[in-house]
Design a protein around this motif. Sequence first.
Motif, short mmCIF file in Angstrom:
data_model
loop_
_atom_site.label_atom_id
_atom_site.label_comp_id
_atom_site.label_asym_id
_atom_site.label_seq_id
_atom_site.Cartn_x
_atom_site.Cartn_y
_atom_site.Cartn_z
N ILE A 8 38.35 46.04 18.34
CA ILE A 8 38.60 46.93 19.47
C ILE A 8 38.69 46.13 20.77
N ALA A 9 37.77 45.18 20.94
CA ALA A 9 37.81 44.34 22.14
C ALA A 9 39.11 43.55 22.19
N ALA A 10 39.55 43.06 21.02
CA ALA A 10 40.80 42.30 20.96
C ALA A 10 42.00 43.17 21.33
N LEU A 11 41.99 44.42 20.85
CA LEU A 11 43.10 45.33 21.15
C LEU A 11 43.13 45.71 22.63
N MET A 12 41.96 45.97 23.20
CA MET A 12 41.90 46.31 24.62
C MET A 12 42.40 45.15 25.48
N PHE A 13 41.99 43.92 25.13
CA PHE A 13 42.48 42.74 25.84
C PHE A 13 44.00 42.64 25.72
N SER A 14 44.53 42.87 24.52
CA SER A 14 45.97 42.76 24.28
C SER A 14 46.75 43.68 25.21
N ASN A 15 46.29 44.90 25.37
CA ASN A 15 46.98 45.85 26.25
C ASN A 15 47.00 45.35 27.69
N GLU A 16 45.87 44.82 28.13
CA GLU A 16 45.81 44.29 29.49
C GLU A 16 46.70 43.06 29.65
N PHE A 17 46.68 42.20 28.64
CA PHE A 17 47.46 40.96 28.70
C PHE A 17 48.95 41.27 28.79
N LEU A 18 49.40 42.23 28.00
CA LEU A 18 50.83 42.59 28.00
C LEU A 18 51.23 43.26 29.31
N ALA A 19 50.29 43.92 29.97
CA ALA A 19 50.59 44.61 31.22
C ALA A 19 50.56 43.68 32.43
N ALA A 20 49.96 42.50 32.29
CA ALA A 20 49.88 41.56 33.41
C ALA A 20 51.27 41.13 33.82
N ASP A 21 51.50 41.03 35.13
CA ASP A 21 52.86 40.82 35.62
C ASP A 21 53.19 39.37 35.97
N SER A 22 52.29 38.43 35.66
CA SER A 22 52.56 37.03 35.97
C SER A 22 51.68 36.14 35.13
N ALA A 23 52.03 34.85 35.07
CA ALA A 23 51.23 33.89 34.32
C ALA A 23 49.84 33.76 34.92
N SER A 24 49.75 33.79 36.25
CA SER A 24 48.44 33.67 36.90
C SER A 24 47.56 34.88 36.60
N ARG B 265 47.75 36.69 33.85
CA ARG B 265 47.32 36.55 32.45
C ARG B 265 46.18 35.54 32.34
N GLN B 266 46.27 34.44 33.10
CA GLN B 266 45.21 33.43 33.04
C GLN B 266 43.90 33.97 33.59
N ALA B 267 44.01 34.77 34.66
CA ALA B 267 42.79 35.38 35.23
C ALA B 267 42.13 36.29 34.20
N LEU B 268 42.95 36.99 33.44
CA LEU B 268 42.43 37.87 32.39
C LEU B 268 41.74 37.05 31.30
N VAL B 269 42.35 35.95 30.92
CA VAL B 269 41.74 35.06 29.92
C VAL B 269 40.41 34.54 30.44
N ASP B 270 40.37 34.16 31.71
CA ASP B 270 39.13 33.63 32.30
C ASP B 270 37.99 34.64 32.22
N ARG B 271 38.32 35.93 32.34
CA ARG B 271 37.29 36.96 32.31
C ARG B 271 36.76 37.22 30.91
#
Length: 693
Positions: free
Chosen positions: A347-363, A365-371
């Motif tokens: 579930i955590a992986a799926l929630m992250f995936s939705n946010e990652f796909l919605a991110a509008d730039s590489a920066s 996406r990286q900020a999301l990974v950092d969190r």
Amino acid sequence: MYKIAIIGLGPRGISVFDRIIAYARNDASATPLELYLFDSKEFGPGCHTTDQADHLLVNTVACQMTQFSDDTVRGAGPLLYGPSFADWLISKNSALGKGTDAKIEIDRNGYYSRALFGDYLRWGFEYLKKMAPPHLTIYLHNYAGVDDLQWDKQRWQVSYDGCNFPADFVYLTTGHARKVLSSSEKKLTGQVDAARQRNPRLQLVLEPYPIRNATSSVMAGDSVAIEGMGLTSFDLIAQLTQGRGGKFESAGKLQPAGRLRYRPSGQEPRILLYSRSGLPLTARAVNQKGVFGQYKPKFLTFTKLEELRAQSDGGQLDFEKQIIPLLWADMQFAYCFAWLQQKRDKIAALMFSNEFLAADSASARQALVDRHVDKREQLTWAKLVDPVPPLALKSQRQFDDWLRGHMWRDVEHALQGNLDSPLKSACDVLRDVRDVVRAAIDFGGLYEHSHRWVLGEFLPIMNRLAVGPPKERIAQLLALMDAGVVRADFGPGARCELDEASATFVVNGYWDGDSERANVLVRGRASLPGPLEDKSPLMRQLVERGIVRPFMNGQFHPGGITVDRNMNVVDRDGASQTTLWALGTLVEGCKFYTFVLPRPGANSTTMVDAGRAVGRMMDAIAERNLRLQLAQEELQGVGGADSIDSIEEVVQPVIGQSGAPAAPGPLGFESQAPARVRRLETDPANCPAFSRN
């Protein structure tokens, strides 16, 4: 009657053979066809010769290899079903019967010998041959090579064993070729020959295949330097160890699962392994994707490629600036999904995936990974490209310690699987999105400087991360290093030179003073020569006559000959020859990664290219048949003769070299109705044809 020639009947030639039979079976007009098959060896295996040793393996799991089309193949013409390699193995094994000693358990995710895969390809040829319809007559020629191909203003003339065979359509699928020595190689060869007078054991091997020939003169006690740490080098190592009676066994219960110990036979040489990167290929992970599972790209998509081309001046792309960021986003996605699923839950992986796909730039996406992902466990492109830490380069001893740990950690990741291991899941993206990568590169799709960068920088990285050997090969290499049979710790930038004074080769490592001598040097990479370097008489004649031309992207020649998008060969003047096609390694350069075998459920580019080429031929035949029919009706309507000779005066040619040959007349082979499958033998004096069982 139309005459078709396929020159080269390895896997690519078999793909064309498959498509011709599939189209012919679905031809309502049942147009008579004669198909001439040429190869100097047995039909089917190509470089997967059936006399290779069993320790030489393919590097793809059995269930992901096939020679046949399936329902996912689009745009390749009628389907013709056949078994995958794994299905064939299971069927062959079942046919042995219960209680048979030779019967073994087949692992669909196992790695089998190239000789066994060659058996599958040979069987596949016979299977297809049985599927041929009655109006398709097949002639077999496999005891000599084709040495010339000429256009006589009407049709092609295939020169084979001293005779010419006419053909209306020709497919070049000759596969891997031998390379003409470069000036530097000729110089080195001459120096080695001269130095051998002082050291009779001095040997230089520039062509590693066939493996048994390359290593046959190596003796126990020799020191063998192998340049390269790729798949070819793993073949050489296997031949020099397992091939000489050495055995691998479990390292014991006190060691981690998968760790091996090597028991030497005493016939092994000392092996010095080095390369530009100083790193071996990484292991292929346990397959958890089954037959059809593939990562579906979210960022590097065909649609995105089209958008980028539309925005680009001239339609060309910069791979490093435009493709790598998208590719990296897909790799990040796969890595983080697997990491979160492993460390937290799905579930955590799926929630992250939705946010990652919605991110509008590489920066973003990286900020999301950092969190979400621990900094110490994040994957970076820089770390993948160059995983060697600065501390490991302080000394040869430190590098050796780091390298052994790096290799074992790679085996552990591989044991987790290509879905469960975050690292292997990310690296497998490189393999799964290869068709999109091809689409970016093919037919000069990149700027010239970018094309150079891809082949010089990106391709070695992709090979190291995504197309390595089975995990067992890495465990075996570690065992050989532990046993002192192999040394592989020369570090990045290692090189080998001939010391003429001592008549030995010297491998120089990364560190000053770190060197070791060898009396044998083997170039551990398969040659893939361009048309100007190809040793075959056929290619030399085609280049000389201007029938083919080297593919150029600006001033850069990446290899191969030029073809158009229908796989028609382009001549010296830039004209597409509409009755001549080339597929496979002959066009490596104009197309990318042409030596990959078809994969079930993947809309294989191999089958699509072959289907497109054969479809063009069948369209030309149908158009010409229609013109013949209309001309005949017109002549009959005005009371004219309705013989073929009269019709030929009316019908305009519709197929040809750059335009078309005139309709074929009698050629001397029609007087005797042949059996549907015949093996032609020839006498150079008069070239008579006769059948033989």
